[in-house]
Design an enzyme around this catalytic site. Sequence first.
Site: not given
Ligand code: NOJ
Length: 557
Positions: A21, A23, A25, A29, A98, A200, A254, A330-331
């Site tokens: 970050d 700035n 908040d 960013d 992405d 995605d 993905e 991130h999932d």
């Molecule tokens: C896969 C993404 O990696 C995930 O973070 C997202 O919630 C779903 N697709 C829906 O876009």
Amino acid sequence: MKKAWWKEAVVYQIYPRSFMDSNGDGIGDLNGITEKLDYLKELGIDVIWLSPVYQSPNDDNGYDISDYQAIMTEFGTMEDYDRMLARAHELGIKIMMDLVVNHTSDEHAWFVESRKSVDNPYRDFYIWRKGKEDGKEPNNWGSCFSGSAWKYDEQTDMYFLHLFSKKQPDLNWDNPKVRDHVFDMMNWWCEKGIDGFRMDVISLISKPEGLPDGIPGENGYADSGCANGPHVHEYLQEMNRKVLSKYDLITVGEAAGVTLEEAKKYANADGSELNMVFQFEHVSGSEHEKTHYGKWDGHKMPLPEWKANLSKWQTGLSHEAWNSLYLSNHDQPRSVSRYGNDSEEYRERSAKLLATCLHMMQGTPYVYQGEELGMCNAYFDNLEDYRDIESINAYHELTEQCGVSHEEMMGYLKRISRDNARTPMQWDDSKNAGFTTGTPWLKVNSNYPEVNAKAQVNDPDSVFSYYKKLIRLRHENEIIVYGDYELLEAESEETFIYKRTYENEHLMVLCNFTDHEVSVTDAVMGQIPDGAEKLIANYADDMGQTLRPYEAKVYRY
Ligand code: NOJ
């Protein structure tokens, strides 16, 4: 095997909201990313996969896009983006965007129009259906984020499909106008100079004919069965002709629900679709395990099954397609917490072990931000600390409708919630780990005083330095990129041992996945000649046939 730069590259994923970050908040960013590009140069990666930075109301942290050609206000401006891109290129780092086009946000102009009337020109951009005779949802599909996959819209007395949140309506890819709009937008980004796309849930874009009911699960809803739908390859080949083939890009799809046979089409070496896919089998539960609540009550896959699975992909795609290599994103929860051991004693050792095991395989490796520091799960104790829509919706569905207790559910979240991976990047030991001077949007992991970049960058024994070496070795040794793969000792529940072969050279990769000493068999040791070079190891000395807790070492001969 045909050589390609994207086969030789190492990709680093940035989840912008949690990276840096600039700035105050509390939200990461673009200027924060630009500030930290030198850090990534030091690590040695080649490509950044940037999770979505487009304009979005953030129902799903940017995976709900309301304008594909504008930057999310919280992340900065298009000028900030251009500056970041230019600086990355100056450093020799490529940017992979992405691409989220299975769905848009319900605030996207196309959907705002679409929902107005049945004869609106954008109506068929989305998937609208009348309710059943009793007024119920058009079919029994469940959303990946709990509940039905249909939302009723009063304006036209019809339902629209959303495989994810109610604010993520699915685009109708069968409409050629949708495809043209998406391809135009992609060309616009390519003309700007970006270097690739991570696509995605691209395996879900083609819906099955007639949208048939599926077999309902514990919560009453069925899987949509959209994975690898009837026209998905046709649409990706069209995308390839109209966009991808015109530029020198890196592309990864993905692909939830992808099989080996399907992956050979998506990632075919003939270049007709994408470069590679993310498959999900090795980050899922055991094939032999029956869970009640999908991923939530699953367990870790036993080591022999995990090895068999990864090996199936290694040998199955070799020479025909191409693998992506990942344990984290991130999932997924943090890999060291999930597959290693995040105790104080073994965190670093097992983080290096996992890195060795993954990075010595054939494919393009992906490092998720913080993985190079051995960052761990957040293990939040309170529901209020979670921000992830999937986790919060699942909490409510499972505790309110399926009889799961609060304690049980909090245990599931600690183990598998996506927020474990989304806590802010740990830059140093100052307040908020140096991520922000404000209040972070998601709590920082409390172990930041010990686990942070500042403490590791100049320490030759750190997890960071180990990743740096692995990345350098890949750049210097073609065998790591292109060598054939062979699993040894497949049945062992303790070790993961494999061999790579390229021209007349071999690598032997030895990994002990336990917290105790293990003896390597004579059959394996006998293959490593005296004088073989030790390429990398996570212990300074060598005990030959004995592997110590979480020991990993690689010989070249
Ligand atoms: C896969 C993404 O990696 C995930 O973070 C997202 O919630 C779903 N697709 C829906 O876009």
